[in-house]
Scaffold this active site. Sequence first.
Site, mmCIF file in Angstrom:
data_model
loop_
_atom_site.group_PDB
_atom_site.id
_atom_site.type_symbol
_atom_site.label_atom_id
_atom_site.label_comp_id
_atom_site.label_asym_id
_atom_site.label_seq_id
_atom_site.Cartn_x
_atom_site.Cartn_y
_atom_site.Cartn_z
ATOM 1 C CG ASP B 5 -1.757 1.152 1.416
ATOM 2 O OD1 ASP B 5 -2.223 1.702 0.403
ATOM 3 O OD2 ASP B 5 -1.983 1.554 2.575
ATOM 4 C CG ASP B 7 -2.022 7.473 0.687
ATOM 5 O OD1 ASP B 7 -1.026 8.092 0.303
ATOM 6 O OD2 ASP B 7 -3.128 7.527 0.120
ATOM 7 C CG ASP B 140 -2.278 2.371 6.528
ATOM 8 O OD1 ASP B 140 -2.463 1.985 5.360
ATOM 9 O OD2 ASP B 140 -2.618 3.497 6.935
#
Lengths: 192, 192
Positions: B5, B7, B140
């Site tokens: 990922d 961000d 996250d």
Amino acid sequence: MVLIDQDGVIADFERGLLDTFRAKHPDAPFVALADRRGFYAREQYGPAWGEAINEIIRTEGFYRDLLAIEGAPAALEEMLKVGHDVFLCTSQLVSSRWCVPEKLDWVEHHLGGAWLRRTVITPDKTLVGDRLQPCVLIDDRPTVTGVASPPWTHVLFDAPYNKEERGPRLSSWADWREVLEPVFAAQRRQDR
Amino acid sequence: MVLIDQDGVIADFERGLLDTFRAKHPDAPFVALADRRGFYAREQYGPAWGEAINEIIRTEGFYRDLLAIEGAPAALEEMLKVGHDVFLCTSQLVSSRWCVPEKLDWVEHHLGGAWLRRTVITPDKTLVGDRLQPCVLIDDRPTVTGVASPPWTHVLFDAPYNKEERGPRLSSWADWREVLEPVFAAQRRQDR
């Protein structure tokens, strides 16, 4: 699940390229759409005009202004309506800063903003799909390869430059049900 | 295969958001990074300041100017060097016209242009991966869901807002080998 390529399948890349080429280079030799061979137009245009082709597809507005291929927007909506998971699955031309944002603008303009939530941009289409359900990729590229073993069956979207390829083929968006159903049925028989 | 990922994993979204918020609204109450709860900052900022959060992440330059998370660029190069198939796997904020082009600019600037050929932008990460080889998604977001049965094991990239989640967790990029190896080993034992 139905994965659908953008250029040459729902957006008329070849028509846009030819029209722009003839407008910019009215005295140059050109390749009629029906005579296109090989996936990359720049290769068929050869050393004399290949760079002019490259320049056109990197120009601001090229991807944004492509016309929709006849029947594509309606077929995509029909697929959703009958319950398919439908996603656009397109690659970016890394050498053009306009390619990705304009492809997204195109999707929003021709299909509607909700389709942005169904658009996957990937350098490798073999990574995308779902092995646990019947899954096809509709793509005009003669062969679609990558690092993974693809979870989809490739359905060729008919084009002059992919006539030599074997396998299921969609020649008009009006026929999508008749072409996809036997492919899904074969996958179901394999009990994926 | 390692899917990563952007961000909150390689680009420091939360730091960029907080710094911009404090600069734009110096007298407003703010949430320290360690106190962030819930995946969406706008929800924690509530009705009074949530819209200010939304506005920041839709502003030109926000995604482009995020700092790299410490150790991320080096770890990604190490993964390639030891032979993993590595791809960035990021979603777009559909309501921002800057999000996608700036995420790509960020990749080019912080990781190098070659990584554009390893960047997948998808609204649904469960569609991406390879079920035929060990595969992880480092993300996250507390839970990553979508229409497909994901081919990856989710490795949480540690953040204050995902502490409650169970499962493998990467707290620092320096530890990527130690965290990923047992996950891959477990997948291999399942003989995928």
